[in-house]
Motif scaffolding. Structure first.
Motif, mmCIF file in Angstrom:
data_model
loop_
_atom_site.group_PDB
_atom_site.id
_atom_site.type_symbol
_atom_site.label_atom_id
_atom_site.label_comp_id
_atom_site.label_asym_id
_atom_site.label_seq_id
_atom_site.Cartn_x
_atom_site.Cartn_y
_atom_site.Cartn_z
ATOM 1 N N GLU A 125 0.837 -1.191 0.000
ATOM 2 C CA GLU A 125 0.000 0.000 0.000
ATOM 3 C C GLU A 125 0.876 1.246 0.000
ATOM 4 N N LEU A 160 -8.611 -6.774 6.842
ATOM 5 C CA LEU A 160 -9.131 -5.576 6.190
ATOM 6 C C LEU A 160 -8.023 -4.966 5.347
ATOM 7 N N TYR A 161 -8.149 -5.118 4.027
ATOM 8 C CA TYR A 161 -7.067 -4.740 3.121
ATOM 9 C C TYR A 161 -7.645 -4.117 1.853
ATOM 10 N N GLN A 162 -7.217 -2.906 1.591
ATOM 11 C CA GLN A 162 -7.649 -2.179 0.398
ATOM 12 C C GLN A 162 -9.168 -2.198 0.242
ATOM 13 N N GLY A 163 -9.863 -1.966 1.370
ATOM 14 C CA GLY A 163 -11.311 -1.859 1.354
ATOM 15 C C GLY A 163 -12.060 -3.169 1.312
ATOM 16 N N ARG A 164 -11.360 -4.298 1.407
ATOM 17 C CA ARG A 164 -12.008 -5.609 1.374
ATOM 18 C C ARG A 164 -11.588 -6.408 2.596
ATOM 19 N N ARG A 165 -12.391 -7.416 2.903
ATOM 20 C CA ARG A 165 -12.017 -8.346 3.969
ATOM 21 C C ARG A 165 -11.602 -9.659 3.316
#
Length: 311
Positions: A125, A160-165
Motif C-alpha cells: 500500500e 481488512l485490506y484495500q477496502g475488502r475483507r
C-alpha cells in the motif's frame, strides 16, 4: 543449489507453546482471536500472539537451513543457518547456546527488524510493504512431517485490506535435497466475491544485510537476492556476526514489478486465480561443507536458478 546430504538428514516442522516452566509442549495448531485482544490493547494483542509460541512461531528445517514465521502482523520469515546437515531444531529451537554451537549446531543468522526479512508475505500500500492487520483471527498449524518433505500453514481471517475483507492462507513447504522453501498463498474474499482478487497487489522480497551488502535484481526472471553480514541477536550476542545469502524467486505469472527501497529488494505480486507462488532460498556462511561462501558465488547462482524451481 544442492550440496552433500547426510544419511540422517531430513525435513522437520514444529510448533511449540511458550511455557514458564520451560516444558514448551509441541502442538499441532493454534489460533488467536485478534478482535478480542485488540479491544483490550493493540500492543498487547501483538505481544500476546508473538510471545505465546516458543520461538515466536512455526519452524521448519531441511539439511541446509531452517525458517520460522513470526506469529504476529509482520509474519516475518527469519533464518537459521546450519553447520552440518543433520536435524537439530528439536534441540535448539532457534536458541542455540554457545556450548551447542561449539559442538557444531547451527544458529539464528538473521536480524529482520523492520525489513521484509527472507521472503515474508506482506500487503502493498502507498508504494511500500504493509503489515497484515487488522484481522479477526490469525493462526498457524503443522501440516505434515515426512522423511523427504514437511509443511506448515499460516492463516489470517478477515484481513481488512484495500477496502475488502480477505481470508489469506500461506503454506510453506521444504523438501530434502533442495535449498528452496516453496510458498503458496491463497486469497479469497470473505463475502465470497472473487471478482477483482487478481487485481490486488502484495509484496515479498529479500532484505538488505546491514554490513557489506551486495544485491541483485533480475526483473525479467523475477529474482531478487542479497549477500552480506549482520548481527542477529543484538542484545544477547552483540559481537556475533553472521554472513548469509537470501534469495526470492517469483514465477512470471505472479510478478508485477521488481524494485528496491532503503531496506529491501522487493517483488510486487498479484494473484492468478486467487493464488500466488514464490520460492525462498538461503545460504549460511557457517555451513562447513559445500554451500556458498561469497557474494560472487551466491549472486552468480541466482542468475541460473529459475529453471530448477519446480514443485
Amino acid at each position: 543449489m544442492g550440496s552433500l546430504i547426510s544419511l540422517k538428514a531430513q525435513t522437520y516442522a514444529q510448533l511449540k507453546l511458550w511455557d514458564s516452566h520451560e516444558r514448551h509442549p509441541h502442538i499441532n495448531e493454534i489460533e488467536f482471536d485478534e478482535t478480542r485482544l485488540a479491544e483490550a490493547d493493540s500492543l498487547f494483542a501483538s505481544l500476546s500472539t508473538y510471545d505465546a509460541l516458543y520461538g515466536h512461531g512455526a519452524m521448519m528445517e531441511n539439511e541446509f537451513y531452517a525458517i520460522r514465521v513470526y506469529m504476529d502482523a509482520r509474519q516475518s520469515v527469519d533464518l537459521y543457518g546450519k553447520r552440518g546437515y543433520d536435524p537439530e531444531l528439536f534441540l535448539t529451537d532457534f536458541y542455540t547456546t554457545p556450548e551447542l554451537a561449539a559442538q557444531g549446531y547451527g544458529e539464528d543468522i538473521l536480524f529482520v527488524g523492520a525489513s521484509i526479512g527472507a521472503g515474508s508475505f506482506r500487503g502493498y500500500e502507498d508504494g511500500k510493504p504493509s503489515l497484515l492487520k487488522p484481522v479477526e483471527a490469525r493462526g498457524q498449524r503443522v501440516l505434515y512431517n515426512l522423511q523427504d518433505s514437511s509443511a506448515f500453514e499460516v492463516w489470517d481471517k478477515a484481513w481488512l485490506y484495500q477496502g475488502r475483507r480477505l481470508n489469506v492462507r500461506e503454506v510453506y513447504t521444504m523438501r530434502l535435497g533442495r535449498r528452496d522453501t516453496q510458498v503458496d498463498v491463497w486469497i479469497e474474499d470473505c463475502e465470497g466475491e472473487g471478482e477483482g482478487i487478481d487485481g490486488l497487489t502484495f509484496v515479498t522480497g529479500a532484505q538488505k544485510l546491514e554490513k557489506d551488502n551486495r544485491g541483485l535484481m533480475l526483473p525479467e526472471s523475477g529474482i531478487v537476492a542479497s549477500w552480506g553480514t549482520n548481527v542477529p541477536e543484538k542484545e544477547a550476542r552483540p559481537d556475533d556476526e553472521q554472513t548469509l545469502g537470501i534469495m526470492v524467486a517469483v514465477p512470471r505469472e505472479y510478478l508485477q514489478e521488481v524494485y528496491e527501497d532503503e531496506l529491501n529488494y522487493l517483488c510486487v505480486l498479484h494473484p492468478a486465480g486467487g493464488h500466488i507462488r514464490y520460492y525462498i532460498l538461503a545460504a549460511a556462511d557457517i555451513q562447513q561443507e559445500g554451500g556458498f561462501h561469497s557474494a560472487e558465488e551466491w549472486l552468480g547462482a541466482a542468475k541460473g536458478i529459475k529453471d530448477s524451481l519446480k514443485p
